[in-house]
Scaffold this motif. Structure first.
Motif, PDB file in Angstrom:
ATOM      1  N   GLY A  48       6.689   5.252 -47.573  1.00 43.27           N
ATOM      2  CA  GLY A  48       5.929   5.825 -46.474  1.00 43.27           C
ATOM      3  C   GLY A  48       6.171   5.065 -45.189  1.00 43.27           C
ATOM      4  O   GLY A  48       6.907   4.078 -45.146  1.00 43.27           O
ATOM      5  N   SER A  49       5.528   5.540 -44.126  1.00 37.42           N
ATOM      6  CA  SER A  49       5.672   4.914 -42.811  1.00 37.42           C
ATOM      7  C   SER A  49       4.423   5.238 -41.999  1.00 37.42           C
ATOM      8  O   SER A  49       3.635   6.105 -42.383  1.00 37.42           O
ATOM      9  CB  SER A  49       6.919   5.467 -42.102  1.00 37.42           C
ATOM     10  N   PRO A  50       4.236   4.551 -40.882  1.00 33.62           N
ATOM     11  CA  PRO A  50       3.057   4.842 -40.055  1.00 33.62           C
ATOM     12  C   PRO A  50       2.975   6.304 -39.626  1.00 33.62           C
ATOM     13  O   PRO A  50       1.881   6.832 -39.447  1.00 33.62           O
ATOM     14  CB  PRO A  50       3.253   3.916 -38.847  1.00 33.62           C
ATOM     15  N   ALA A  51       4.126   6.943 -39.469  1.00 31.63           N
ATOM     16  CA  ALA A  51       4.131   8.346 -39.034  1.00 31.63           C
ATOM     17  C   ALA A  51       3.899   9.312 -40.183  1.00 31.63           C
ATOM     18  O   ALA A  51       3.593  10.487 -39.961  1.00 31.63           O
ATOM     19  CB  ALA A  51       5.459   8.666 -38.352  1.00 31.63           C
ATOM     20  N   THR A 328      -4.234   7.216 -47.108  1.00 32.86           N
ATOM     21  CA  THR A 328      -3.863   6.581 -45.840  1.00 32.86           C
ATOM     22  C   THR A 328      -4.967   6.866 -44.831  1.00 32.86           C
ATOM     23  O   THR A 328      -5.235   8.028 -44.510  1.00 32.86           O
ATOM     24  CB  THR A 328      -2.525   7.131 -45.323  1.00 32.86           C
ATOM     25  N   CYS A 329      -5.626   5.818 -44.354  1.00 30.88           N
ATOM     26  CA  CYS A 329      -6.749   5.955 -43.422  1.00 30.88           C
ATOM     27  C   CYS A 329      -6.303   5.597 -42.013  1.00 30.88           C
ATOM     28  O   CYS A 329      -5.780   4.499 -41.787  1.00 30.88           O
ATOM     29  CB  CYS A 329      -7.898   5.048 -43.840  1.00 30.88           C
ATOM     30  N   LYS A 367      -5.603  -6.018 -50.283  1.00 29.84           N
ATOM     31  CA  LYS A 367      -5.569  -6.730 -49.002  1.00 29.84           C
ATOM     32  C   LYS A 367      -4.700  -5.943 -48.024  1.00 29.84           C
ATOM     33  O   LYS A 367      -3.627  -5.445 -48.378  1.00 29.84           O
ATOM     34  CB  LYS A 367      -4.983  -8.131 -49.213  1.00 29.84           C
ATOM     35  N   GLN A 368      -5.173  -5.812 -46.803  1.00 29.36           N
ATOM     36  CA  GLN A 368      -4.429  -5.072 -45.789  1.00 29.36           C
ATOM     37  C   GLN A 368      -3.679  -6.039 -44.875  1.00 29.36           C
ATOM     38  O   GLN A 368      -4.186  -7.133 -44.591  1.00 29.36           O
ATOM     39  CB  GLN A 368      -5.373  -4.186 -44.981  1.00 29.36           C
ATOM     40  N   PRO A 369      -2.451  -5.712 -44.409  1.00 36.13           N
ATOM     41  CA  PRO A 369      -1.705  -4.490 -44.716  1.00 36.13           C
ATOM     42  C   PRO A 369      -1.119  -4.536 -46.129  1.00 36.13           C
ATOM     43  O   PRO A 369      -0.822  -5.607 -46.649  1.00 36.13           O
ATOM     44  CB  PRO A 369      -0.597  -4.482 -43.666  1.00 36.13           C
ATOM     45  N   HIS A 370      -0.949  -3.360 -46.730  1.00 37.80           N
ATOM     46  CA  HIS A 370      -0.410  -3.260 -48.082  1.00 37.80           C
ATOM     47  C   HIS A 370       1.082  -2.923 -48.074  1.00 37.80           C
ATOM     48  O   HIS A 370       1.730  -2.961 -49.112  1.00 37.80           O
ATOM     49  CB  HIS A 370      -1.188  -2.206 -48.862  1.00 37.80           C
ATOM     50  N   ASN A 373       5.531  -2.520 -43.250  1.00 37.98           N
ATOM     51  CA  ASN A 373       5.613  -1.814 -41.964  1.00 37.98           C
ATOM     52  C   ASN A 373       4.292  -1.183 -41.549  1.00 37.98           C
ATOM     53  O   ASN A 373       4.249  -0.354 -40.640  1.00 37.98           O
ATOM     54  CB  ASN A 373       6.697  -0.731 -42.030  1.00 37.98           C
ATOM     55  N   GLN A 374       3.188  -1.557 -42.189  1.00 34.70           N
ATOM     56  CA  GLN A 374       1.891  -0.918 -41.940  1.00 34.70           C
ATOM     57  C   GLN A 374       1.203  -1.517 -40.718  1.00 34.70           C
ATOM     58  O   GLN A 374       0.927  -2.715 -40.681  1.00 34.70           O
ATOM     59  CB  GLN A 374       1.017  -1.087 -43.179  1.00 34.70           C
ATOM     60  N   PRO A 375       0.887  -0.713 -39.705  1.00 32.16           N
ATOM     61  CA  PRO A 375       0.212  -1.241 -38.512  1.00 32.16           C
ATOM     62  C   PRO A 375      -1.233  -1.642 -38.811  1.00 32.16           C
ATOM     63  O   PRO A 375      -1.827  -1.213 -39.804  1.00 32.16           O
ATOM     64  CB  PRO A 375       0.245  -0.058 -37.537  1.00 32.16           C
ATOM     65  N   ALA A 376      -1.799  -2.414 -37.937  1.00 34.46           N
ATOM     66  CA  ALA A 376      -3.152  -2.937 -38.137  1.00 34.46           C
ATOM     67  C   ALA A 376      -4.218  -1.849 -38.104  1.00 34.46           C
ATOM     68  O   ALA A 376      -5.306  -2.016 -38.668  1.00 34.46           O
ATOM     69  CB  ALA A 376      -3.455  -4.004 -37.087  1.00 34.46           C
TER      70      ALA A 376
END
Length: 521
Positions: A48-51, A328-329, A367-370, A373-376
Motif C-alpha cells: 500500500g501507499s499513502p495514496a 487505513t484511517c 505501533k504507528q507508523p506500521h 512509507n506511512q505518513p504521520a
C-alpha cells in the motif's frame, strides 16, 4: 560451478539463501530464487501507499523461543542503521514498546475482567492433562473437539488461545498438543500477551525487505514472474535427485538443467495462496484455484508417497478458510476511540477479541507508523474473523459477504461506538481479504502427509515450507520455515552443524509450575 535453485520467494527460500552464503560458502551469484509473483516475501507481506489503502493479509508474532529465526536476524543488517542487525533492532524496539493488553477479551461492549482466570472446570483440566501427555500416534487424526467437552470451548483460555494462534475446534489435536508443549511458558501471561515480540513495522518492511536487500547485495539472482511447473527426477529407485526444472518465465516456456552438485529447494504449498482482496465497497470473492505453489506439489507428489499428500491440506477450503481486514484511517478519531476504550496506546496492547462476536472477530493496533512509507497523519490496523460464514451480530450477513465498510460497522457495533459511524466510514477505509488456505497446515493429517525436509535418498532436493515435517516444532510460525531452511542447507551440504533444539517449555520445572498455577485459576 555449483548452483542452488530456490523455488518460491518466501521466508523459507530467503532463509535458505542466507544460510547457503553464511554457512555453505556459496556466492550470491550461484543462488537463484524463482518466484511466480512480482514481489518476494510470500505470506509475510504488507503493501500500500499513502495514496492507496494499506493491506496486510496476515500477522506474525515473534517470541524469544524462535531460536532459528533470531539467529538469522542476528546476521542481517538493519536497513535504518547498518551498524545494527535486524535482531538488535527488534530487541531495542521491544524494550521500548512493552506489550501488556488491558482489553484482551471484550463481551457486550465491555472489557472482560479477570481474564487471568482460565475458566476451566475439573473435566477441562483432566482433558488438558490427557492431551499434553498423549503421544502423537495415540492422538492420530483426532480433532481438538474430540478431546474436550463443550464447556472447554467457552473458557477464557480457549478464546484467548484460539485467537492468538488461529485454531478452530475441528483442527488437528496433534497440532494443538504441539502448541501446548511449545508455548506453555506463555500460559501465565496469555491474557496480556506480554511475552510476544513485535516487529518495528509490518513483517514485510521489518523482516523480508532487510533480508532481500542483503541477499541482493551479495549478488543473489531474483527471477520474478517465474513459475516452476514441474521437476523431473532421476528415475533411480531409492534415490531423489532433481535433474531438470520445467518453468515458464515472463510467459516463456523454459527447461533448466540441474547439473551434478546443484541443489534445489522447494516451497511446497502456501497458506496465503489464492488470497482475494476486496475493498471498502465490495466483498472479495472466494478463490480456490490451485496456484503454482500447490499445483507443483501435487504434480511431483503424484505416485510418490515420500513427497507427502498435498490434497490433505488444499482440498478442504471449508475447514482452512478465514478472512482478515486492514483499516487505513485518515483521521485520528477512530484510533483515539479504540485507545480510550482499551486503555492501551497504539503498540502497547495486543489482540482484542470480541468474545460474543458471531465471526469471532479480533483486531490489533500496532505501533504507528506500521509501514515505512506511512505518513504521520495516517494510522493502520489489522484484524480477522475465524468464522466468516456466520451472520454478523450487527450486520445481518456473513463476514465473507461483507464489504470493508460493513466490517467496520460490525466492529463499531461490538465496541458500542455506532454514534461515530458516519465519520469513521468517511475517514477510514477497510480492505477485507479472503484466505482459503490460511490454516491448511492445522488440518487433520497422517504422519506421512507432510514430507521430510530432506526426503530419504535425496542427493540435492529439499522442502522448505509450512508443509514439511519437523518433529516437535509448530507450523504457522516464521520459525518453522527458517528451521526447515537451516536443516535443508546443513543436511544437503553435509555440514557439521545443527539447528538449535526446538524450545520445549515443558522441560523447565519453573515453567511447568507456573503453568500448573495458571491451570488452577
Amino acid at each position: 560451478m555449483t548452483q542452488a535453485y530456490l523455488i518460491g520467494g518466501g521466508i523459507g527460500s530467503l532463509a535458505s539463501a542466507a544460510h547457503l552464503i553464511r554457512d555453505g560458502g556459496f556466492k550470491g551469484s550461484e543462488i537463484h530464487i524463482l518466484e511466480a509473483a512480482g514481489i518476494n516475501g510470500g505470506s509475510m507481506d504488507g503493501s500500500g501507499s499513502p495514496a492507496q489503502d494499506y493491506v496486510i493479509r496476515g500477522g506474525r508474532m515473534f517470541n524469544f523461543s524462535y531460536l532459528c529465526t533470531y539467529e538469522l536476524l542476528g546476521f542481517i543488517p538493519s536497513l535504518t542503521d547498518p551498524s545494527k542487525t535486524v535482531l538488535q533492532e527488534f530487541e531495542s524496539f521491544n524494550a521500548e514498546n512493552k506489550t501488556h493488553a488491558q482489553a484482551r477479551l471484550v463481551r457486550g461492549g465491555q472489557i472482560v475482567a479477570n481474564t487471568d482466570r482460565m475458566g476451566f472446570d475439573a473435566h477441562d483440566r483432566l482433558d488438558m492433562a490427557q492431551i499434553v501427555g498423549s503421544s502423537e500416534v495415540a492422538l492420530g487424526r483426532k480433532r481438538i473437539d474430540e478431546c474436550f467437552q463443550p464447556h472447554f470451548f467457552e473458557t477464557n483460555f480457549w478464546l484467548m488461545w484460539c485467537t492468538m494462534f488461529a485454531f478452530q475446534p475441528w483442527h488437528s489435536a496433534v497440532e494443538f498438543k504441539r502448541y501446548l508443549h511449545r508455548f506453555m511458558h506463555e500460559f501465565p501471561r496469555i491474557n496480556t500477551l506480554a511475552g510476544v515480540d513485535r516487529s518495528p513495522y509490518n513483517q514485510y518492511d521489518s523482516v523480508i525487505l532487510p533480508i532481500e536487500t542483503w541477499l541482493r547485495a551479495q549478488g543473489v539472482n531474483f527471477r520474478q514472474a517465474c513459475v516452476v511447473e514441474d521437476i523431473q527426477f532421476k528415475p533411480t529407485p531409492g534415490e531423489v535427485t532433481a535433474e531438470r526444472l520445467l518453468l515458464r518465465e515472463q510467459g516463456q516456456a523454459k527447461a533448466l538443467a540441474v547439473n551434478p552438485g546443484d541443489l534445489v529447494f522447494m516451497t511446497n504449498g502456501s497458506m496465503t495462496a489464492a488470497a482475494s482482496i476486496g475493498s471498502h465497497e465490495q466483498a472479495p470473492p472466494l478463490n480456490t484455484e490451485k496456484t503454482p505453489e500447490w499445483a507443483l506439489w501435487e504434480k511431483i507428489a503424484r505416485n510418490r508417497r515420500d513427497f507427502g499428500t498435498p490434497g490433505t491440506f488444499c482440498d478442504h477450503v471449508d475447514e482452512s478458510f478465514w478472512e482478515s481486514f486492514t483499516v487505513t484511517c485518515r483521521d485520528p478519531l477512530f484510533l483515539q476511540l479504540i485507545e480510550d476504550f482499551s486503555g492501551n496506546s497504539a503498540g502497547t496492547g495486543a489482540l482484542v477479541t470480541l468474545a460474543d462476536s458471531n465471526w469471532l472477530m479480533s483486531f490489533v493496533i500496532a505501533k504507528q507508523p506500521h509501514f515505512i512509507n506511512q505518513p504521520a497523519d495516517i494510522q493502520v490496523f489489522w484484524g480477522y474473523g475465524l468464522f466468516p460464514n456466520r451472520p454478523g451480530n450487527f450486520v445481518a450477513k456473513p463476514m465473507g459477504e461483507c464489504s470493508g465498510a460493513e466490517i467496520l460497522q460490525e466492529l463499531l457495533g461490538h465496541l458500542r461506538l455506532r454514534e461515530h459511524e458516519d465519520k469513521v466510514l468517511k475517514t477510514c477505509r477497510c480492505v477485507p481479504v479472503k484466505l482459503p488456505y490460511i490454516t491448511a497446515e492445522f488440518l487433520l493429517r497422517e504422519a506421512h502427509d507432510r514430507p521430510a525436509v530432506v526426503p530419504a535418498g535425496s542427493t540435492n532436493f529439499a522442502f522448505v515450507s509450512q508443509f514439511c515435517e519437523q518433529p516437535k516444532d509448530v507450523v504457522f510460525t516464521v520459525e518453522y520455515s527458517v528451521r526447515a531452511a537451516q536443516a535443508a542447507v546443513y543436511t544437503l551440504l553435509r555440514l557439521n552443524k545443527k539447528s538449535p533444539e526446538v524450545y520445549n517449555a515443558t522441560t523447565d520445572p519453573s515453567v511447568m509450575l507456573d503453568a500448573l498455577k495458571t491451570f488452577m485459576r
